[in-house]
Design a protein around this motif. Structure first.
Motif, PDB file in Angstrom:
ATOM      1  N   LEU A 152       0.838  -1.192   0.000  1.00 19.07           N
ATOM      2  CA  LEU A 152       0.000   0.000   0.000  1.00 19.07           C
ATOM      3  C   LEU A 152       0.871   1.239   0.000  1.00 19.07           C
ATOM      4  O   LEU A 152       1.977   1.242   0.545  1.00 19.07           O
ATOM      5  N   THR A 153       0.380   2.311  -0.587  1.00 17.17           N
ATOM      6  CA  THR A 153       1.150   3.552  -0.655  1.00 17.17           C
ATOM      7  C   THR A 153       0.973   4.412   0.585  1.00 17.17           C
ATOM      8  O   THR A 153       1.632   5.442   0.715  1.00 17.17           O
ATOM      9  N   ALA A 154       0.081   4.030   1.488  1.00 15.59           N
ATOM     10  CA  ALA A 154      -0.126   4.782   2.729  1.00 15.59           C
ATOM     11  C   ALA A 154      -0.624   3.828   3.810  1.00 15.59           C
ATOM     12  O   ALA A 154      -1.136   2.741   3.517  1.00 15.59           O
ATOM     13  N   LYS A 155      -0.448   4.233   5.065  1.00 17.08           N
ATOM     14  CA  LYS A 155      -0.928   3.431   6.176  1.00 17.08           C
ATOM     15  C   LYS A 155      -2.425   3.640   6.349  1.00 17.08           C
ATOM     16  O   LYS A 155      -2.899   4.774   6.415  1.00 17.08           O
ATOM     17  N   PRO A 157      -6.128   1.694   8.302  1.00 16.74           N
ATOM     18  CA  PRO A 157      -6.624   0.629   9.186  1.00 16.74           C
ATOM     19  C   PRO A 157      -6.985  -0.614   8.379  1.00 16.74           C
ATOM     20  O   PRO A 157      -7.335  -0.531   7.205  1.00 16.74           O
ATOM     21  N   GLU A 158      -6.893  -1.768   9.032  1.00 14.10           N
ATOM     22  CA  GLU A 158      -7.249  -3.044   8.399  1.00 14.10           C
ATOM     23  C   GLU A 158      -6.489  -3.237   7.088  1.00 14.10           C
ATOM     24  O   GLU A 158      -7.074  -3.616   6.061  1.00 14.10           O
ATOM     25  N   ALA A 159      -5.175  -2.990   7.132  1.00 12.02           N
ATOM     26  CA  ALA A 159      -4.370  -2.982   5.907  1.00 12.02           C
ATOM     27  C   ALA A 159      -4.442  -4.308   5.150  1.00 12.02           C
ATOM     28  O   ALA A 159      -4.532  -4.319   3.914  1.00 12.02           O
ATOM     29  N   GLU A 160      -4.415  -5.433   5.851  1.00 12.54           N
ATOM     30  CA  GLU A 160      -4.438  -6.736   5.176  1.00 12.54           C
ATOM     31  C   GLU A 160      -5.760  -6.966   4.464  1.00 12.54           C
ATOM     32  O   GLU A 160      -5.798  -7.530   3.368  1.00 12.54           O
ATOM     33  N   GLY A 242      -8.959   7.605   0.410  1.00 12.83           N
ATOM     34  CA  GLY A 242      -8.267   7.243  -0.819  1.00 12.83           C
ATOM     35  C   GLY A 242      -7.052   6.389  -0.512  1.00 12.83           C
ATOM     36  O   GLY A 242      -6.381   6.573   0.502  1.00 12.83           O
ATOM     37  N   ILE A 243      -6.736   5.464  -1.410  1.00  7.08           N
ATOM     38  CA  ILE A 243      -5.609   4.554  -1.190  1.00  7.08           C
ATOM     39  C   ILE A 243      -5.060   4.084  -2.529  1.00  7.08           C
ATOM     40  O   ILE A 243      -5.783   4.023  -3.525  1.00  7.08           O
ATOM     41  N   GLY A 244      -3.788   3.773  -2.541  1.00 10.19           N
ATOM     42  CA  GLY A 244      -3.135   3.221  -3.727  1.00 10.19           C
ATOM     43  C   GLY A 244      -2.278   2.034  -3.335  1.00 10.19           C
ATOM     44  O   GLY A 244      -1.970   1.825  -2.159  1.00 10.19           O
ATOM     45  N   ALA A 245      -1.887   1.252  -4.316  1.00  4.57           N
ATOM     46  CA  ALA A 245      -1.045   0.087  -4.051  1.00  4.57           C
ATOM     47  C   ALA A 245      -0.265  -0.281  -5.303  1.00  4.57           C
ATOM     48  O   ALA A 245      -0.720  -0.059  -6.427  1.00  4.57           O
ATOM     49  N   TRP A 246       0.928  -0.814  -5.074  1.00  2.81           N
ATOM     50  CA  TRP A 246       1.712  -1.429  -6.142  1.00  2.81           C
ATOM     51  C   TRP A 246       1.616  -2.947  -5.967  1.00  2.81           C
ATOM     52  O   TRP A 246       1.872  -3.475  -4.885  1.00  2.81           O
TER      53      TRP A 246
END
Length: 264
Positions: A152-155, A157-160, A242-246
């Motif tokens: 993820l590009t940012a921290k 909650p409930e990241a997994e 908002g969230i991003g991921a590689w």
């Protein structure tokens, strides 16, 4: 005659519309450049297959999800609801209960999915033909084991849970084998030949591709509400972020070949 023409036109229009609907319903796999090759058979490190099934809600779970004001797509929450049972009680008149199930990442809405075919360099091969009088050939060979990780590009909650939902959406949109980590084993090689002219140095660079996924995740506090024989899900304190991921492309490599007069 006019009636036949009208019928033919309607049939043609119906066929064309059906074709468009079918085409739009299928995942649009991005066009893979010729410089990108699959190395799953050649990879000396056996990456586990990333298998994230689209968990189907049970009949009861679907009924509960339909009562919520917010879409619920989190497969872990769906699994918990699938494992729950609520018995119908004929004498449940006046019975009331509110059960707090916790704060959850409820759904992920994708807004953009793009592919970087040269996300991370994983290897460099070279051949020195500066003293040669004819061209020589070279091929890709992985010098050392390389682990390529996304994230993820940012921290949040409930990241997994968020990563799992983003991975499912990205896999569905691209129809590509994605994983948040892929490993290229030492000694992995490809037979593709690259020619190095006389009086030149040849460099063959290998890169791991990855998908850049962007969108919005929605959170909320989930309550199971029972009133008599009626059951529903109520979501409170709803927030969005908002969230991003590689997300690396598993068992693929992108190659770039250049020649030079001098060492690079």
């Amino acid at each position: 005659m006019k009636k036949r023409l009208l019928v033919s036109f309607v049939l043609l229009l119906s066929f064309s519309f059906s074709s468009v609907v079918l085409a739009e319903g299928k995942p649009q796999k991005p066009k893979i450049p010729g410089s990108v090759m699959e190395i799953s058979k050649e990879n000396t490190y056996p990456n586990p297959t990333q298998d994230l099934p689209y968990l189907q809600p049970s009949e009861l779970t679907q009924q509960l999800i339909d009562t919520a004001e917010v879409p619920i797509e989190n497969p872990d929450l769906i699994r918990i609801l699938n494992e729950s049972t609520i018995s119908d009680a004929p004498l449940a008149f006046g019975y009331r209960a509110t059960i707090y199930l916790g704060e959850w990442a409820l759904n992920y809405e994708s807004s953009e999915t793009a592919t970087n075919w040269e996300y991370q360099k994983i290897n460099t091969n070279y051949q020195d033909n500066r003293g040669g009088k004819s061209q020589i050939q070279m091929s890709y060979r992985q010098e050392a084991q390389k682990s390529v990780k996304g994230g993820l590009t940012a921290k949040v909650p409930e990241a997994e849970h968020v990563k799992k939902m983003m991975l499912l959406k990205a896999m569905k949109k691209t129809n590509l084998p994605l994983a948040f980590e892929t490993i290229i084993g030492a000694g992995t090689k490809k037979d593709q030949v690259y020619n190095v002219p006389p009086k030149k140095l040849g460099y063959l660079y290998a890169y791991a591709p990855a998908v850049n996924e962007k969108g919005k995740v929605t959170y909320g506090e989930v309550y199971l509400v029972l009133k008599g024989n009626k059951r529903s899900i109520v979501v409170k304190n709803i927030t969005s972020q908002g969230i991003g991921a590689w997300i690396p492309l598993q068992d693929h490599a992108s190659f770039g070949f250049v020649t030079s007069d001098r060492p690079r």
